[in-house]
Design a protein around this motif. Structure first.
Motif, PDB file in Angstrom:
ATOM      1  N   ALA A  38      50.019 -71.802  -9.456  1.00 33.88           N
ATOM      2  CA  ALA A  38      51.112 -71.294 -10.289  1.00 33.88           C
ATOM      3  C   ALA A  38      51.577 -72.366 -11.275  1.00 33.88           C
ATOM      4  CB  ALA A  38      52.268 -70.821  -9.419  1.00 33.88           C
ATOM      5  N   ASN A  39      51.699 -73.604 -10.816  1.00 34.89           N
ATOM      6  CA  ASN A  39      52.110 -74.705 -11.692  1.00 34.89           C
ATOM      7  C   ASN A  39      51.066 -74.983 -12.763  1.00 34.89           C
ATOM      8  OD1 ASN A  39      54.582 -75.154 -10.418  1.00 34.89           O
ATOM      9  ND2 ASN A  39      53.673 -76.559  -8.930  1.00 34.89           N
ATOM     10  N   ILE A  40      49.788 -74.945 -12.390  1.00 31.42           N
ATOM     11  CA  ILE A  40      48.708 -75.181 -13.356  1.00 31.42           C
ATOM     12  C   ILE A  40      48.704 -74.081 -14.411  1.00 31.42           C
ATOM     13  CG2 ILE A  40      46.180 -75.205 -13.619  1.00 31.42           C
ATOM     14  CD1 ILE A  40      46.122 -76.604 -10.822  1.00 31.42           C
ATOM     15  N   ILE A  41      48.826 -72.837 -13.993  1.00 28.97           N
ATOM     16  CA  ILE A  41      48.817 -71.712 -14.927  1.00 28.97           C
ATOM     17  C   ILE A  41      50.031 -71.761 -15.852  1.00 28.97           C
ATOM     18  CG2 ILE A  41      49.033 -69.195 -15.059  1.00 28.97           C
ATOM     19  CD1 ILE A  41      47.244 -69.270 -12.409  1.00 28.97           C
ATOM     20  N   SER A  42      51.189 -72.076 -15.313  1.00 22.17           N
ATOM     21  CA  SER A  42      52.389 -72.215 -16.131  1.00 22.17           C
ATOM     22  C   SER A  42      52.190 -73.312 -17.178  1.00 22.17           C
ATOM     23  CB  SER A  42      53.589 -72.518 -15.239  1.00 22.17           C
ATOM     24  OG  SER A  42      54.765 -72.539 -15.989  1.00 22.17           O
ATOM     25  N   GLY A  43      51.590 -74.422 -16.773  1.00 22.78           N
ATOM     26  CA  GLY A  43      51.293 -75.510 -17.707  1.00 22.78           C
ATOM     27  C   GLY A  43      50.297 -75.099 -18.779  1.00 22.78           C
ATOM     28  N   LEU A  44      49.298 -74.313 -18.382  1.00 22.75           N
ATOM     29  CA  LEU A  44      48.306 -73.824 -19.338  1.00 22.75           C
ATOM     30  C   LEU A  44      48.963 -72.938 -20.393  1.00 22.75           C
ATOM     31  CD1 LEU A  44      45.320 -73.457 -20.202  1.00 22.75           C
ATOM     32  CD2 LEU A  44      45.210 -71.559 -18.588  1.00 22.75           C
ATOM     33  N   LEU A  45      49.863 -72.064 -19.966  1.00 20.63           N
ATOM     34  CA  LEU A  45      50.561 -71.196 -20.914  1.00 20.63           C
ATOM     35  C   LEU A  45      51.463 -72.005 -21.842  1.00 20.63           C
ATOM     36  CD1 LEU A  45      51.377 -68.205 -18.561  1.00 20.63           C
ATOM     37  CD2 LEU A  45      49.645 -68.305 -20.356  1.00 20.63           C
ATOM     38  N   THR A  46      52.095 -73.036 -21.317  1.00 21.70           N
ATOM     39  CA  THR A  46      52.912 -73.919 -22.149  1.00 21.70           C
ATOM     40  C   THR A  46      52.035 -74.631 -23.176  1.00 21.70           C
ATOM     41  OG1 THR A  46      54.493 -74.236 -20.362  1.00 21.70           O
ATOM     42  CG2 THR A  46      54.493 -75.894 -22.113  1.00 21.70           C
ATOM     43  N   LEU A  47      50.837 -75.050 -22.758  1.00 21.96           N
ATOM     44  CA  LEU A  47      49.896 -75.716 -23.660  1.00 21.96           C
ATOM     45  C   LEU A  47      49.478 -74.794 -24.799  1.00 21.96           C
ATOM     46  CD1 LEU A  47      48.103 -78.176 -24.284  1.00 21.96           C
ATOM     47  CD2 LEU A  47      46.368 -77.141 -22.811  1.00 21.96           C
ATOM     48  N   THR A  48      49.244 -73.519 -24.514  1.00 14.33           N
ATOM     49  CA  THR A  48      48.839 -72.592 -25.581  1.00 14.33           C
ATOM     50  C   THR A  48      49.926 -72.462 -26.641  1.00 14.33           C
ATOM     51  OG1 THR A  48      49.644 -70.594 -24.452  1.00 14.33           O
ATOM     52  CG2 THR A  48      47.347 -71.230 -24.057  1.00 14.33           C
ATOM     53  N   GLU A  49      51.181 -72.625 -26.238  1.00 17.54           N
ATOM     54  CA  GLU A  49      52.284 -72.537 -27.196  1.00 17.54           C
ATOM     55  C   GLU A  49      52.387 -73.781 -28.070  1.00 17.54           C
ATOM     56  OE1 GLU A  49      55.749 -71.826 -24.882  1.00 17.54           O
ATOM     57  OE2 GLU A  49      55.095 -69.841 -24.273  1.00 17.54           O
ATOM     58  N   SER A  50      51.855 -74.912 -27.598  1.00 17.79           N
ATOM     59  CA  SER A  50      52.002 -76.160 -28.340  1.00 17.79           C
ATOM     60  C   SER A  50      50.789 -76.502 -29.200  1.00 17.79           C
ATOM     61  CB  SER A  50      52.280 -77.308 -27.369  1.00 17.79           C
ATOM     62  OG  SER A  50      51.152 -77.541 -26.549  1.00 17.79           O
ATOM     63  N   VAL A  51      49.730 -75.691 -29.145  1.00 10.07           N
ATOM     64  CA  VAL A  51      48.517 -75.990 -29.907  1.00 10.07           C
ATOM     65  C   VAL A  51      48.825 -76.022 -31.394  1.00 10.07           C
ATOM     66  CG1 VAL A  51      46.206 -75.171 -30.494  1.00 10.07           C
ATOM     67  CG2 VAL A  51      46.984 -75.084 -28.135  1.00 10.07           C
ATOM     68  N   ASP A  52      49.314 -74.954 -31.950  1.00 12.64           N
ATOM     69  CA  ASP A  52      49.717 -74.897 -33.351  1.00 12.64           C
ATOM     70  C   ASP A  52      50.758 -73.797 -33.489  1.00 12.64           C
ATOM     71  OD1 ASP A  52      50.087 -74.820 -36.069  1.00 12.64           O
ATOM     72  OD2 ASP A  52      47.967 -74.631 -36.570  1.00 12.64           O
ATOM     73  N   PRO A  53      52.035 -74.159 -33.442  1.00 13.71           N
ATOM     74  CA  PRO A  53      53.099 -73.155 -33.486  1.00 13.71           C
ATOM     75  C   PRO A  53      53.021 -72.229 -34.705  1.00 13.71           C
ATOM     76  CG  PRO A  53      54.001 -75.302 -32.945  1.00 13.71           C
ATOM     77  CD  PRO A  53      52.562 -75.510 -33.320  1.00 13.71           C
ATOM     78  N   ALA A  54      52.433 -72.695 -35.806  1.00 15.85           N
ATOM     79  CA  ALA A  54      52.316 -71.848 -36.995  1.00 15.85           C
ATOM     80  C   ALA A  54      51.314 -70.714 -36.760  1.00 15.85           C
ATOM     81  CB  ALA A  54      51.880 -72.686 -38.193  1.00 15.85           C
ATOM     82  N   VAL A  55      50.313 -70.967 -35.948  1.00 18.82           N
ATOM     83  CA  VAL A  55      49.272 -69.963 -35.676  1.00 18.82           C
ATOM     84  C   VAL A  55      49.591 -69.174 -34.410  1.00 18.82           C
ATOM     85  CG1 VAL A  55      46.823 -69.614 -35.185  1.00 18.82           C
ATOM     86  CG2 VAL A  55      47.525 -71.363 -36.829  1.00 18.82           C
ATOM     87  N   PHE A  56      49.985 -69.893 -33.353  1.00 18.51           N
ATOM     88  CA  PHE A  56      50.278 -69.263 -32.069  1.00 18.51           C
ATOM     89  C   PHE A  56      51.781 -69.329 -31.826  1.00 18.51           C
ATOM     90  CE2 PHE A  56      45.976 -71.009 -31.554  1.00 18.51           C
ATOM     91  CZ  PHE A  56      45.297 -69.863 -31.233  1.00 18.51           C
ATOM     92  N   GLY A  57      52.463 -68.222 -31.999  1.00 19.22           N
ATOM     93  CA  GLY A  57      53.897 -68.173 -31.738  1.00 19.22           C
ATOM     94  C   GLY A  57      54.174 -68.198 -30.243  1.00 19.22           C
TER      95      GLY A  57
END
Length: 107
Positions: A38-57
């Motif tokens: 659960a912690n790893i998956i939560s971190g993965l989802l947080t990472l997807t948000e920080s890749v490029d906020p202009a592209v991935f809201g």
């Protein structure tokens, strides 16, 4: 809430249902009480948000699949919940972009 105990996904071997903040609401099978995943998956989802906020809201990614040779994880966001299903792979499911070691990540 989706009941993955009485109505499992085909080839399901485990599941997690989490709140948006990563708290485990329900779990079963090989993922029963699996706080580490659960912690790893939560971190993965947080990472997807920080890749490029202009592209991935915020929470723009609705589904992520992590595929290993023998099993895969499908992570879906719906109704402010995070659903994770661990499935046994069949030979027909092993598509995707493998890295040569039988692993792939698809988003």
């Amino acid at each position: 809430m989706l009941d993955l105990d009485t109505r499992p996904v085909p080839d399901q071997i485990g599941y997690l249902i989490m709140s948006e903040d990563g708290a485990v609401l329900a779990s079963g099978g090989e993922m029963d009480n699996d706080e580490r995943s659960a912690n790893i998956i939560s971190g993965l989802l947080t990472l997807t948000e920080s890749v490029d906020p202009a592209v991935f809201g915020k929470r723009s990614c609705k589904k992520i699949s992590i595929v290993y040779e023998e099993h895969s994880y499908t992570i879906c966001l719906s109704n402010k919940k995070i659903y994770v299903v661990k499935r046994r792979n069949t030979s027909q499911q092993n598509g995707g972009n493998s890295d040569g070691d039988g692993r792939a990540i698809m988003a």
